[in-house]
Write a protein that holds these residues in place. Structure first.
Motif, PDB file in Angstrom:
ATOM      1  N   ASP A 155       0.820  -1.223   0.000  1.00 34.75           N
ATOM      2  CA  ASP A 155       0.000   0.000   0.000  1.00 34.75           C
ATOM      3  C   ASP A 155       0.855   1.275   0.000  1.00 34.75           C
ATOM      4  O   ASP A 155       0.312   2.381   0.004  1.00 34.75           O
ATOM      5  CB  ASP A 155      -0.933   0.005   1.217  1.00 34.75           C
ATOM      6  N   VAL A 156       2.171   1.137  -0.003  1.00 35.02           N
ATOM      7  CA  VAL A 156       3.015   2.343   0.054  1.00 35.02           C
ATOM      8  C   VAL A 156       3.527   2.695  -1.346  1.00 35.02           C
ATOM      9  O   VAL A 156       4.055   1.836  -2.062  1.00 35.02           O
ATOM     10  CB  VAL A 156       4.199   2.147   1.023  1.00 35.02           C
ATOM     11  N   VAL A 157       3.364   3.963  -1.706  1.00 35.88           N
ATOM     12  CA  VAL A 157       3.804   4.449  -3.013  1.00 35.88           C
ATOM     13  C   VAL A 157       4.816   5.582  -2.805  1.00 35.88           C
ATOM     14  O   VAL A 157       4.518   6.579  -2.140  1.00 35.88           O
ATOM     15  CB  VAL A 157       2.601   4.971  -3.835  1.00 35.88           C
ATOM     16  N   ASN A 158       6.023   5.411  -3.336  1.00 41.07           N
ATOM     17  CA  ASN A 158       7.020   6.479  -3.281  1.00 41.07           C
ATOM     18  C   ASN A 158       6.607   7.612  -4.215  1.00 41.07           C
ATOM     19  O   ASN A 158       6.206   7.350  -5.354  1.00 41.07           O
ATOM     20  CB  ASN A 158       8.388   5.963  -3.742  1.00 41.07           C
ATOM     21  N   VAL A 159       6.739   8.827  -3.741  1.00 48.06           N
ATOM     22  CA  VAL A 159       6.445   9.990  -4.580  1.00 48.06           C
ATOM     23  C   VAL A 159       7.726  10.815  -4.689  1.00 48.06           C
ATOM     24  O   VAL A 159       8.187  11.380  -3.695  1.00 48.06           O
ATOM     25  CB  VAL A 159       5.317  10.856  -3.970  1.00 48.06           C
ATOM     26  N   ILE A 160       8.302  10.849  -5.885  1.00 45.60           N
ATOM     27  CA  ILE A 160       9.527  11.636  -6.077  1.00 45.60           C
ATOM     28  C   ILE A 160       9.123  13.071  -6.363  1.00 45.60           C
ATOM     29  O   ILE A 160       8.409  13.344  -7.338  1.00 45.60           O
ATOM     30  CB  ILE A 160      10.365  11.096  -7.244  1.00 45.60           C
ATOM     31  N   THR A 161       9.589  13.972  -5.512  1.00 47.42           N
ATOM     32  CA  THR A 161       9.128  15.339  -5.646  1.00 47.42           C
ATOM     33  C   THR A 161      10.160  16.306  -5.082  1.00 47.42           C
ATOM     34  O   THR A 161      11.215  15.907  -4.606  1.00 47.42           O
ATOM     35  CB  THR A 161       7.763  15.493  -4.935  1.00 47.42           C
TER      36      THR A 161
END
Lengths: 439, 503
Positions: B222-228
Motif C-alpha cells: 500500500d506504500v507508493v514512493n512519490v519523487i518530488t
C-alpha cells in the motif's frame, strides 16, 4: 583561518561580480562554470535582504558556462565569442571579465583575450577571481584594482574637494546602497564632493574616470579598501585618509565628519554648522524616546554580541557603547582581516571608550563560536546582531536577534542606511523593534 | 554490496543495466538521455525528433549564465532530515547554502515543525589546496560534519576545483566511511561535467541508491514512493482515498525512509525531469514498479497518471471512482474559470517536463499557450517508455504549440516575450520571473510545484492566474520605470540568431 566553514558569511573571490553590478551600466562577463555566477548572486544578493537582479545581474549576467570542452581544450576561443556577443546584445558602458576556478586553473590566457578587445577601444578589463584565491572582500579589491590598472588615465587636473569613497562592500553589506547614499549626503553636508562610485545615481563609468582627479581617497573601513587607496596613491599620488570606524549615530558621525573636515582642510564654519543641525535632529528623537529607554530598560539587552565583518562589528560596537550606553559581549569578526590589520583592529576594540573594551574573536566558521556564545552566562537576555543564521542561537540563549549581516533572509532591504545620524535612528528602531516583537 | 530482490533480478535480466552501484560516477544526461539545451520550433516537431532519435543539440555562441549540477544535487540532499552535506570546493560553491536554508526553515514551519538550520559545511578550498590538493581539508570537513551533526549519512558534493586538481575523493570517503562507521556518498555534480544542470539530480539519487537505499526486508503493497521537490503534500489525502500511503521523497524525508524505499509497491513522479533516474533505478534494483505516465497536471494527465498507478497497485475501481468524484467536484468551478480565462494568451517558462505540465494546465483552463521556453529537453527518459512522454501527451491532448529550449537564457526569453506579448507569464524558476514583470506582463511564479497538481490544483491555479491578470498594477508601474540591459539591435533580432549548426 579555519578550514571547515559552517554557515558561510562570505562567498569566494568571484563575489567581485556584485561589485561590477553595483557600477551603473557595467556588465560582468563570467568566464567560469555554468553555476558560479548564480551561486554568488544567491549568496550575496538575493538571500541577503532579497537584493535583486537590477540592471544586468541575476540571470542577465553574461557567462561562458564553461564545460568539459573548455576544461580540456582551453576556453579562450569561447570567451572571445561570448565577449563579441556581449558587445552586440548588452547595452553597457563598461565590461568586466571575471574568471572563475575553471579558467584560472586550466590556465586560459584571459588577459590576452581581453586585451584584443581593449585595443579595439572597448572599455573592458579583466579580474582574475578564481574562487580558490580568496573571499569576496578580495574579489571586490581585485575588481576595483583591475579597473584602476587597465582603464583609468591620469587626471589632467585635480578637482578640488572631490573625494573617492571606499567603504562598505556593494551587496555584501545588505544596506550598502542606502549607506553610500547617506555617506554622500554627509560628505556633501560639510562641503565635499563625494564620488561614491557604486549604486543608484553614482555616475557609472564617468564617475570612475574621475577617480584619478580626486583630491583624496577616503577609506572608511577597518581594512578593506586600503589596497585600493595605496594603489591610487602609487599611481596618481592621491593622498588618502584611513578612518576605520563606520560612523553610526550622533557621537561617532560628528567625530567622523570633523576628522574628514580637518583632513580636507575645509572651513570649519560650514562643517560645524552642518554637524550642529544634524546633531539637533538626531538628539531631538533620542530625547523624545528617552521615556522608552528609562521605562523599558528593565528588559532591554545589557550585552550585545556582534557576528559580522570588521566594518560593522566595530561601527556597531562604538555606537552601542558610546551612544546607547550598553556593554559589549564577544565580537565575532567574520571577514578574514589580513594578519597585518588585526593588531590595529584589536586595539580599536580594546579602547571602545576609555573604560570599555570588547573581546574579539576572528572566526568565520559558526560552529565553535556558537558554542562559546551558548556556554556563557547572561543575567539579562543578550542581543545578537548577526545574520539570519543566528536566529536559532539567539533563541537558544534566550536572547534577542537582529539580522544586519550576510546572509539576511528574514528582512527585505531596499534603501535602509545605518550610517550617519539618521542611520543611528534606524538602527535603534530596528534593534528595539526586534526586542518588542518577541512579546 | 547490495543484493537485488529476486523479483527484480528476474524481470531485469533481459535489459541493459542502467544503474552501476560499483561506480560512484554516472553518465551525464547528454550521454544517457540525448539531452539538448538549444532548440526553436514546435512541440510536435521536438517530440517527433526525440522519438525518432534525430534530435541534435546546437551550440549558442553568446550565452548568459545558467546553473550547475551542484545546486540541483544539494537542493535534494540538504533537505534530508538526518543527513549532512559537505560541499568540497571554494566558499562560493556554498553561495546557495542560505537559499536552501530558507527552503529548509519554511518547509519545516509549513510541516508544523520548529525551524532549524541546514546541516551543511564547506571544505573551503583555498589557493594552496589548488596547488597541493585539498584532501586534508576534505577529511577535516567530513570529520567536522560527523562530529557536529551526528548524521546517518554524509554526502560529499564535488566541485569544478576539486575535479580539475585531480583529487581522489572516492578513495578518501571510502577510508573515512570505514573508520567513522557512517555511509559517505560522493556526489559527482561538478559544474563543468554537464550542460544540463538536472544531471545534479541524477548524481544525488545515484549517491542515495549507492549509500542509503537497502534491499527490502518486507514489502508494503500500500506504500507508493512519490519523487518530488518540497511543495506542499497534496498526495496523502488523494492516496488515502485509494487505500494507499504516499511516501514523499527526497526533501524532508528521513534517512530511514530512504533506506526502505525498496519496500514500496510503486514509485510515482510529479516530473520525470526530476525523478527519471531514481524511479528507473528503484525498479531496476528492487522491482519497485515505476508508474509510467504523463505527469498529473490537467485533467487528461491526471486521469492517465492515476490509471497507471491503479494498474500497478490493483486499485482500478477505487481510481475510477476517485476520477469521477473529482471531475464532478470541480466541474462547475472549472467551467466558470474557463469562461473567465478563455482566449487569454500565456507564455510558459520552466524546466522541461514541468513546462509541459504547466502548458497542459493553461490549455485545460481554456487558455492559449502562445510561447514557451523550457530549460532543456531529454530526448528520452531512463525508463525508455513512450507512455511517460509528457511532450507527446501535451501535443496529443491539447494540440501543437511553439517551443523553444534554452538554458535560462534571459536575453532570448525577453526577446520572445516582447514579440509574443502574452497576457500572463507563468514561470517556474527564480531569477527568470523578474524579466516578465519588467516588461509589464502579469507574472506568476510557480514556487510550489504541486500548486496546480491534479484536480483541485487545476482550479486553484486558475484562480491565481485570474488574480494576476485582473490586477496588473504592479507590473504596469514596474515596466514604466525598468530599464532593460539590452541593445536596440538585439531586441529587433530573432531570438535564435546566435544558434550555430547542429553538433
Amino acid at each position: 583561518m579555519s578550514t571547515t566553514i559552517e554557515q558561510p558569511r562570505q562567498v569566494c573571490t568571484l563575489g567581485g561580480q556584485q561589485s561590477v553590478l553595483a557600477i551603473e551600466r557595467a556588465i560582468p562577463i563570467i568566464h567560469a562554470g555554468p553555476g558560479c555566477s548564480g551561486k554568488v548572486f544567491s549568496g550575496m544578493a538575493f538571500y541577503n535582504g532579497f537584493q535583486g537582479s537590477g540592471y544586468a545581474g541575476g540571470n542577465a549576467v553574461v557567462g561562458t558556462n564553461s564545460c568539459e570542452k573548455e576544461i580540456i581544450f582551453g576556453g579562450e576561443q569561447r570567451l572571445r565569442e561570448v565577449i563579441e556577443g556581449a558587445l552586440q546584445v548588452m547595452d553597457g558602458d563598461l565590461y568586466v571579465v571575471l574568471t572563475g576556478c575553471t579558467a584560472d586553473l586550466v590556465g586560459d590566457d584571459t588577459p590576452s583575450v581581453v586585451n584584443e578587445f581593449r585595443e579595439r577601444g572597448v572599455p573592458i578589463v579583466h579580474a582574475s577571481t578564481g574562487g580558490f584565491k580568496g573571499y569576496n572582500h578580495q574579489g571586490h579589491e581585485l575588481v576595483v584594482n583591475a579597473i584602476v590598472d587597465q582603464l583609468l588615465e591620469p587626471a589632467t587636473e585635480i578637482i578640488p574637494n572631490l573625494v573617492n569613497v571606499w567603504s562598505v562592500l556593494p551587496y555584501h553589506d545588505t544596506f550598502w546602497a542606502g549607506n553610500l547614499h547617506a555617506l554622500r549626503q554627509l560628505l556633501e553636508g560639510i562641503g565635499l564632493r563625494a564620488n561614491i562610485l557604486f549604486g543608484h545615481d553614482s555616475g557609472g563609468l564617468n564617475a570612475w574616470k574621475q577617480v584619478p582627479a580626486a583630491a583624496f581617497n577616503l577609506v572608511l573601513s577597518p581594512w578593506c579598501g586600503l589596497s585600493i587607496a595605496e594603489r591610487l596613491n602609487q599611481r596618481y599620488g592621491t593622498p588618502f585618509l584611513h578612518y576605520p570606524v563606520f560612523p553610526i549615530g550622533g557621537v561617532e558621525t560628528s567625530n567622523f565628519l570633523r576628522a574628514v573636515a580637518q583632513y580636507a582642510k575645509l572651513p570649519p564654519e560650514q562643517s560645524e554648522a552642518y554637524i550642529a543641525r544634524q546633531e539637533a535632529y538626531f538628539y531631538h528623537y533620542l530625547d523624545r524616546s528617552a521615556d522608552f529607554f528609562m521605562e523599558m530598560r528593565w528588559d532591554l539587552p545589557e550585552r550585545f554580541i556582534t557576528f559580522a565583518d570588521s566594518l560593522y562589528a566595530l561601527g556597531i560596537s562604538r555606537f552601542l557603547v558610546n551612544e546607547i550606553g550598553i556593554q559589549p559581549g564577544v565580537q565575532v569578526i567574520t571577514d578574514h582581516p589580513p594578519e597585518a590589520a588585526r593588531p590595529a583592529l584589536q586595539q580599536q576594540f580594546a579602547t571602545l571608550n576609555p573604560k570599555i573594551s570588547a573581546e574579539v574573536v576572528f572566526q568565520d566558521d559558526s560552529h565553535d563560536i556558537a558554542q562559546l556564545i551558548a556556554s556563557r552566562k547572561y543575567s539579562q537576555p543578550p542581543l545578537i546582531l548577526g545574520s539570519s543564521w543566528d536566529r536559532d542561537l539567539a533563541r537558544k540563549i534566550g536572547g534577542y536577534h537582529l539580522s544586519i549581516a550576510l546572509p539576511i533572509t528574514d528582512r527585505l532591504v531596499m534603501d535602509r542606511a545605518y550610517v550617519g545620524y539618521q542611520g543611528g535612528l534606524r538602527l535603534i528602531e530596528d534593534i528595539y523593534a526586534a526586542v518588542l516583537n518577541t512579546y | 554490496m547490495v543484493e537485488a530482490a529476486p523479483s527484480a533480478v528476474a524481470c531485469k535480466e533481459k535489459q541493459m543495466k542502467l544503474i552501476n552501484l560499483a561506480n560512484p560516477n554516472l553518465p551525464v544526461r547528454e550521454q544517457r538521455l540525448g539531452s539538448i539545451i538549444n532548440y526553436n520550433g514546435t512541440a510536435s516537431d521536438l517530440a517527433a525528433q526525440s522519438r525518432e532519435g534525430r534530435l541534435r543539440d546546437r551550440a549558442c555562441s553568446f550565452t548568459q549564465v545558467s546553473s550547475c549540477a551542484s545546486s540541483c544535487a544539494v537542493c535534494l540532499l540538504s533537505l534530508i532530515q538526518d543527513a549532512a552535506v559537505v560541499n568540497h570546493g571554494p566558499l562560493g560553491c556554498s553561495g546557495d547554502f542560505s537559499a536552501f536554508n530558507l527552503v529548509h526553515r519554511y518547509g519545516l514551519v509549513k510541516r508544523n515543525q520548529a525551524a532549524a538550520n541546514v546541516r551543511m559545511v564547506s571544505s573551503n578550498l583555498g589557493e594552496s589546496d589548488a596547488i597541493f590538493g585539498g584532501e586534508a581539508k576534505l577529511e577535516q570537513a567530513i570529520r567536522d560534519a560527523f562530529a557536529r551533526f551526528n548524521p546517518k549519512v554524509i554526502f560529499v558534493t564535488a566541485s569544478c576545483a576539486s575535479a580539475i586538481t585531480g583529487e581522489d575523493i572516492d578513495a578518501l570517503t571510502s577510508r573515512l566511511e570505514e573508520e567513522l562507521g557512517v555511509p559517505i556518498g560522493t556526489v559527482h555534480c561538478e559544474g563543468f561535467r554537464s550542460k544540463v544542470w538536472t544531471t545534479g539530480f541524477d548524481a544525488a539519487y545515484h549517491a542515495i541508491l549507492r549509500k542509503v537505499v537497502k534491499p527490502p526486508r518486507e514489502k508494503h503493497p500500500d506504500v507508493v514512493n512519490v519523487i518530488t521537490f518540497w511543495g506542499q503534500d497534496v498526495f496523502s489525502e488523494l492516496f488515502a482515498r485509494l487505500g494507499l500511503k504516499a511516501n514523499l521523497v527526497v526533501p524532508f524525508a528521513s534517512v530511514e525512509q530512504l533506506r526502505r524505499l525498496s519496500e514500496s509497491a510503486a514509485t510515482v513522479q510529479m516530473c520525470s525531469t526530476l525523478g527519471t533516474y531514481f524511479a528507473a533505478g528503484l525498479e531496476e534494483l528492487y522491482g519497485v514498479a515505476e508508474v509510467k505516465a504523463p505527469p498529473p497536471y490537467g485533467l487528461a494527465g491526471t486521469d492517465a497518471w492515476l490509471r497507471a498507478l491503479a494498474k500497478v497497485t490493483g486499485k482500478e475501481s477505487e481510481v475510477e471512482a476517485l476520477i469521477a468524484d473529482e471531475h464532478a467536484a470541480i466541474a462547475d468551478e472549472l467551467a466558470e474559470l474557463r469562461e473567465k480565462l478563455r482566449g487569454l494568451r500565456g507564455y510558459v517558462a520552466a524546466g522541461s517536463v514541468h513546462g509541459h505540465s504547466l502548458s497542459a494546465v493553461l490549455r485545460e483552463l481554456g487558455m492559449e499557450v502562445a510561447g514557451s521556453c523550457f530549460w532543456h529537453h531529454d530526448a528520452r527518459f531512463d525508463n525508455n517508455d513512450p507512455s511517460a512522454d509528457s511532450l507527446q501527451h501535451l501535443v496529443k491532448s491539447y494540440g501543437d504549440l511553439p517551443v523553444s529550449i534554452c538554458n535560462k537564457q534571459a536575453y532570448e526569453m525577453i526577446n520572445q516575450l516582447r514579440r509574443v506579448k502574452p497576457d500572463v507569464f507563468v514561470v517556474r524558476h527564480p531569477g527568470m520571473a523578474v524579466w516578465g514583470g519588467k516588461l509589464g506582463i502579469p507574472t506568476f511564479l510557480v514556487e510550489d510545484e504541486h500548486y496546480s497538481l491534479a484536480y483541485k490544483g487545476l482550479v486553484r491555479f486558475g484562480h491565481r492566474i485570474f488574480d494576476a491578470v485582473n490586477n496588473p498594477s504592479f507590473y504596469r508601474n514596474l515596466s514604466r520605470h525598468a530599464r532593460l540591459p539590452y541593445t536596440e539591435w538585439w531586441l529587433k533580432q530573432k531570438s535564435n540568431v546566435f544558434l550555430g549548426a547542429e553538433q
